[in-house]
Design a protein around this motif. Structure first.
Motif, PDB file in Angstrom:
ATOM      1  N   ALA A   1       0.830  -1.208   0.000  1.00 49.15           N
ATOM      2  CA  ALA A   1       0.000   0.000   0.000  1.00 49.15           C
ATOM      3  C   ALA A   1       0.864   1.257   0.000  1.00 49.15           C
ATOM      4  O   ALA A   1       0.503   2.270  -0.600  1.00 49.15           O
ATOM      5  CB  ALA A   1      -0.916   0.004   1.223  1.00 49.15           C
ATOM      6  N   ILE A   2       2.025   1.192   0.622  1.00 46.56           N
ATOM      7  CA  ILE A   2       2.920   2.340   0.703  1.00 46.56           C
ATOM      8  C   ILE A   2       3.672   2.551  -0.601  1.00 46.56           C
ATOM      9  O   ILE A   2       3.846   3.654  -1.067  1.00 46.56           O
ATOM     10  CB  ILE A   2       3.941   2.147   1.851  1.00 46.56           C
ATOM     11  CG1 ILE A   2       3.228   2.196   3.191  1.00 46.56           C
ATOM     12  CG2 ILE A   2       5.047   3.196   1.796  1.00 46.56           C
ATOM     13  CD1 ILE A   2       4.105   1.741   4.348  1.00 46.56           C
ATOM     14  N   HIS A   3       4.139   1.472  -1.202  1.00 41.27           N
ATOM     15  CA  HIS A   3       5.078   1.591  -2.310  1.00 41.27           C
ATOM     16  C   HIS A   3       4.796   0.568  -3.406  1.00 41.27           C
ATOM     17  O   HIS A   3       5.594  -0.339  -3.664  1.00 41.27           O
ATOM     18  CB  HIS A   3       6.498   1.389  -1.758  1.00 41.27           C
ATOM     19  CG  HIS A   3       7.548   2.094  -2.536  1.00 41.27           C
ATOM     20  ND1 HIS A   3       8.040   1.612  -3.713  1.00 41.27           N
ATOM     21  CD2 HIS A   3       8.209   3.242  -2.301  1.00 41.27           C
ATOM     22  CE1 HIS A   3       8.968   2.431  -4.161  1.00 41.27           C
ATOM     23  NE2 HIS A   3       9.094   3.417  -3.329  1.00 41.27           N
ATOM     24  N   HIS A   4       3.692   0.721  -4.094  1.00 46.72           N
ATOM     25  CA  HIS A   4       3.261  -0.258  -5.104  1.00 46.72           C
ATOM     26  C   HIS A   4       4.326  -0.617  -6.127  1.00 46.72           C
ATOM     27  O   HIS A   4       4.608  -1.782  -6.349  1.00 46.72           O
ATOM     28  CB  HIS A   4       2.041   0.257  -5.871  1.00 46.72           C
ATOM     29  CG  HIS A   4       0.766   0.045  -5.144  1.00 46.72           C
ATOM     30  ND1 HIS A   4       0.276  -1.199  -4.860  1.00 46.72           N
ATOM     31  CD2 HIS A   4      -0.109   0.927  -4.620  1.00 46.72           C
ATOM     32  CE1 HIS A   4      -0.860  -1.085  -4.208  1.00 46.72           C
ATOM     33  NE2 HIS A   4      -1.105   0.191  -4.045  1.00 46.72           N
ATOM     34  N   GLU A   5       4.900   0.372  -6.764  1.00 49.38           N
ATOM     35  CA  GLU A   5       5.781   0.104  -7.897  1.00 49.38           C
ATOM     36  C   GLU A   5       6.973  -0.756  -7.524  1.00 49.38           C
ATOM     37  O   GLU A   5       7.357  -1.641  -8.261  1.00 49.38           O
ATOM     38  CB  GLU A   5       6.274   1.422  -8.499  1.00 49.38           C
ATOM     39  CG  GLU A   5       5.161   2.232  -9.108  1.00 49.38           C
ATOM     40  CD  GLU A   5       5.649   3.581  -9.559  1.00 49.38           C
ATOM     41  OE1 GLU A   5       4.893   4.242 -10.284  1.00 49.38           O
ATOM     42  OE2 GLU A   5       6.761   3.978  -9.215  1.00 49.38           O
ATOM     43  N   SER A   6       7.547  -0.513  -6.337  1.00 43.75           N
ATOM     44  CA  SER A   6       8.764  -1.229  -5.966  1.00 43.75           C
ATOM     45  C   SER A   6       8.501  -2.687  -5.654  1.00 43.75           C
ATOM     46  O   SER A   6       9.418  -3.487  -5.621  1.00 43.75           O
ATOM     47  CB  SER A   6       9.392  -0.568  -4.746  1.00 43.75           C
ATOM     48  OG  SER A   6       8.543  -0.763  -3.634  1.00 43.75           O
ATOM     49  N   LEU A   7       7.299  -3.060  -5.404  1.00 46.15           N
ATOM     50  CA  LEU A   7       7.010  -4.411  -4.972  1.00 46.15           C
ATOM     51  C   LEU A   7       6.657  -5.353  -6.099  1.00 46.15           C
ATOM     52  O   LEU A   7       6.314  -6.494  -5.873  1.00 46.15           O
ATOM     53  CB  LEU A   7       5.874  -4.391  -3.943  1.00 46.15           C
ATOM     54  CG  LEU A   7       6.186  -3.555  -2.713  1.00 46.15           C
ATOM     55  CD1 LEU A   7       4.986  -3.492  -1.812  1.00 46.15           C
ATOM     56  CD2 LEU A   7       7.370  -4.137  -1.969  1.00 46.15           C
TER      57      LEU A   7
END
Length: 175
Positions: free
Chosen positions: A90-96
């Protein structure tokens, strides 16, 4: 006068950090003791046969291989990891890597090849089976899971990927 306020503020901040560190160490000790009481009978690493040791990482307890081949996470630990991964997503979609489709059957088949030996659940003795995670933030992760939902064996690659995803969401870079 301003300099004295800064030093006082620094001392208060250092004392607060020390109390937080003490609280975290106490919590880690409680988690390790709970795991030692739960797993009186030794659990062996499916890779090397060494006895697993009670350990805490990122505030989650598990039984880890001393040679770092992986760890057994009970149901509670897996739920904590899933919640943290969901928050990280939820905090950092793209990096995951949430935008990348990961074929679940491919993950499961890879696990079958990685763990050709049969591994049993330390809680109920049932044979572990490859299972891919499908919850938010956990796409692309898999482990050898108990069919009775007692826990799962996560190999070193899965543990490293979990750590990477949580670090990226927290803005931490490791070398």
């Amino acid at each position: 006068m301003v300099d004295e306020k800064d030093r006082l503020g620094d001392k208060l901040h250092q004392a607060e950090r020390a109390r937080e560190g003490q609280w975290a160490r106490q919590l880690d000790a409680e988690i390790i003791e709970r795991l030692r009481r739960k797993y009186l009978k030794p659990i062996h690493c499916p890779e090397c046969g060494q006895n697993l040791e009670a350990r805490v990482a990122i505030g989650v307890g598990g039984m880890a291989c001393p040679l770092r081949h992986g760890a057994w996470g009970d149901e509670e630990a897996l739920m904590q990891i899933a919640a943290r991964l969901k928050n990280a997503a939820a905090i950092h979609h793209e990096s995951l890597g949430e935008k990348v489709f990961v074929e679940v059957s491919g993950l499961v088949e890879d696990l079958r090849h990685k763990h050709p030996k049969e591994v049993d659940c330390p809680d109920c003795g049932a044979r572990l089976a490859p299972r891919a995670a499908i919850s938010a933030g956990a796409a692309g992760l898999a482990g050898m899971a108990c069919p009775n939902n007692h826990g799962a064996w996560l190999d070193q690659n899965m543990l490293a990927e979990i750590r990477r995803r949580l670090d990226v969401a927290a803005g931490i870079t490791r070398e």
